[in-house]
Design an enzyme around this catalytic site. Sequence first.
Site, mmCIF file in Angstrom:
data_model
loop_
_atom_site.group_PDB
_atom_site.id
_atom_site.type_symbol
_atom_site.label_atom_id
_atom_site.label_comp_id
_atom_site.label_asym_id
_atom_site.label_seq_id
_atom_site.Cartn_x
_atom_site.Cartn_y
_atom_site.Cartn_z
ATOM 1 N N ASN A 20 2.956 -13.965 4.199
ATOM 2 C CA ASN A 20 2.501 -13.647 2.852
ATOM 3 C C ASN A 20 3.713 -13.749 1.923
ATOM 4 O O ASN A 20 4.577 -12.882 1.927
ATOM 5 C CB ASN A 20 1.920 -12.225 2.834
ATOM 6 C CG ASN A 20 1.504 -11.790 1.446
ATOM 7 O OD1 ASN A 20 1.513 -12.578 0.504
ATOM 8 N ND2 ASN A 20 1.146 -10.522 1.316
ATOM 9 N N LYS A 45 3.822 -13.544 -1.226
ATOM 10 C CA LYS A 45 3.706 -12.680 -2.418
ATOM 11 C C LYS A 45 4.094 -13.482 -3.672
ATOM 12 O O LYS A 45 3.854 -14.689 -3.712
ATOM 13 C CB LYS A 45 4.532 -11.410 -2.226
ATOM 14 C CG LYS A 45 4.198 -10.724 -0.884
ATOM 15 C CD LYS A 45 4.767 -9.345 -0.727
ATOM 16 C CE LYS A 45 4.343 -8.762 0.623
ATOM 17 N NZ LYS A 45 4.802 -7.395 0.833
ATOM 18 N N HIS A 75 -4.748 -6.308 0.124
ATOM 19 C CA HIS A 75 -3.342 -5.962 0.362
ATOM 20 C C HIS A 75 -2.992 -4.685 -0.405
ATOM 21 O O HIS A 75 -3.478 -4.468 -1.519
ATOM 22 C CB HIS A 75 -2.436 -7.122 -0.069
ATOM 23 C CG HIS A 75 -1.042 -6.942 0.433
ATOM 24 N ND1 HIS A 75 -0.150 -6.097 -0.173
ATOM 25 C CD2 HIS A 75 -0.420 -7.444 1.516
ATOM 26 C CE1 HIS A 75 0.990 -6.105 0.520
ATOM 27 N NE2 HIS A 75 0.854 -6.919 1.552
ATOM 28 N N GLU A 130 -0.524 -3.875 -2.078
ATOM 29 C CA GLU A 130 0.035 -4.091 -3.414
ATOM 30 C C GLU A 130 -1.074 -4.344 -4.426
ATOM 31 O O GLU A 130 -0.977 -3.941 -5.584
ATOM 32 C CB GLU A 130 1.057 -5.246 -3.374
ATOM 33 C CG GLU A 130 2.331 -4.802 -2.655
ATOM 34 C CD GLU A 130 3.053 -5.890 -1.882
ATOM 35 O OE1 GLU A 130 2.810 -7.080 -2.134
ATOM 36 O OE2 GLU A 130 3.873 -5.540 -1.006
ATOM 37 N N GLU A 160 -1.511 -2.611 7.817
ATOM 38 C CA GLU A 160 -0.189 -2.598 7.191
ATOM 39 C C GLU A 160 0.081 -1.192 6.643
ATOM 40 O O GLU A 160 -0.338 -0.873 5.516
ATOM 41 C CB GLU A 160 -0.127 -3.609 6.045
ATOM 42 C CG GLU A 160 -0.347 -5.041 6.471
ATOM 43 C CD GLU A 160 0.271 -6.022 5.474
ATOM 44 O OE1 GLU A 160 1.112 -6.824 5.894
ATOM 45 O OE2 GLU A 160 -0.059 -5.959 4.284
ATOM 46 N N GLY A 184 8.159 -3.711 3.244
ATOM 47 C CA GLY A 184 9.340 -3.992 2.439
ATOM 48 C C GLY A 184 10.384 -2.897 2.480
ATOM 49 O O GLY A 184 11.327 -2.886 1.685
ATOM 50 N N SER A 240 7.572 -4.903 7.679
ATOM 51 C CA SER A 240 8.951 -5.072 8.158
ATOM 52 C C SER A 240 9.041 -5.702 9.555
ATOM 53 O O SER A 240 9.907 -5.329 10.340
ATOM 54 C CB SER A 240 9.704 -3.739 8.105
ATOM 55 O OG SER A 240 9.754 -3.261 6.772
#
Length: 249
Positions: free
Chosen positions: A9, A11, A94, A96, A166, A172, A212
């Site tokens: 991904n 992003k 996701h 985010e 996730e 991240g 990660s």
Amino acid sequence: MRKNIVAGNWKMNNSLQETKQLLSELVKQDKSSQAEVMVAPAFINLESAAQFLKESTIEVVAQNMHFASNGAYTGEISASMLKGVAVNTVILGHSERRAYFNETDELLAKKVDAALANNMRVIFCFGEELSDRKANNEEKVVESQIANALFHLEASAWENIVLAYEPVWAIGTGETATPNQAQDMHQFIRKTVENKYDSAVANSVSILYGGSVKPTNAKEIFSKEDVDGGLIGGASLKAEDFFAIVNAF
Ligand code: 13P
């Protein structure tokens, strides 16, 4: 049949030039793994990426889409637009998108329906926040995210669903769930799907881990029985690291 999948991904990273550069490095990587490989560039670079990878086994997937087929939704992209540029898989839900764009389970259920109605495959993401884990609520949160967005589906629709766990606290941050934490949650997820449907559906859905994942930890995470692959953020931006993860299978 349950498949092993490693998806990158990207992003909101990589210009068109950088996209082409990274793709040209990716196709040169040695792939000894049996895993399916996918990359998710930004919307604007999907068509070029799909063209570039036409002869490759690497699949180009989208990071998001709108639920409507067309209309007055300024700035949005529909399933048929994605299909029109040879993109047949979409990442939905996701964290985010949930956190910064207020995407709710109800909205995601509509997006899932639109993708499936267009014969697309969905990589459905979910995962708990750190506060949920600290309160021992991670299973409850994950179960409700899956149930609210996916449990209205017929069993047959699950052929086109891939799950991606996730945990938000691992995205991240450099902090990865331990292989055992990932396995425990993936086993719980499979059981949740089995309880709603049956063991055939539960055993054939691929469940990816994201958060990660790096060349140094991929092998151990992927060795767990219920972990069928990974959704990779930061480490997917470097061809060598991404393929080291792919080849961890
Ligand atoms: P990182 O691999 O950078 O933690 O990102 C994971 C992710 O969000 C993939 O969708």
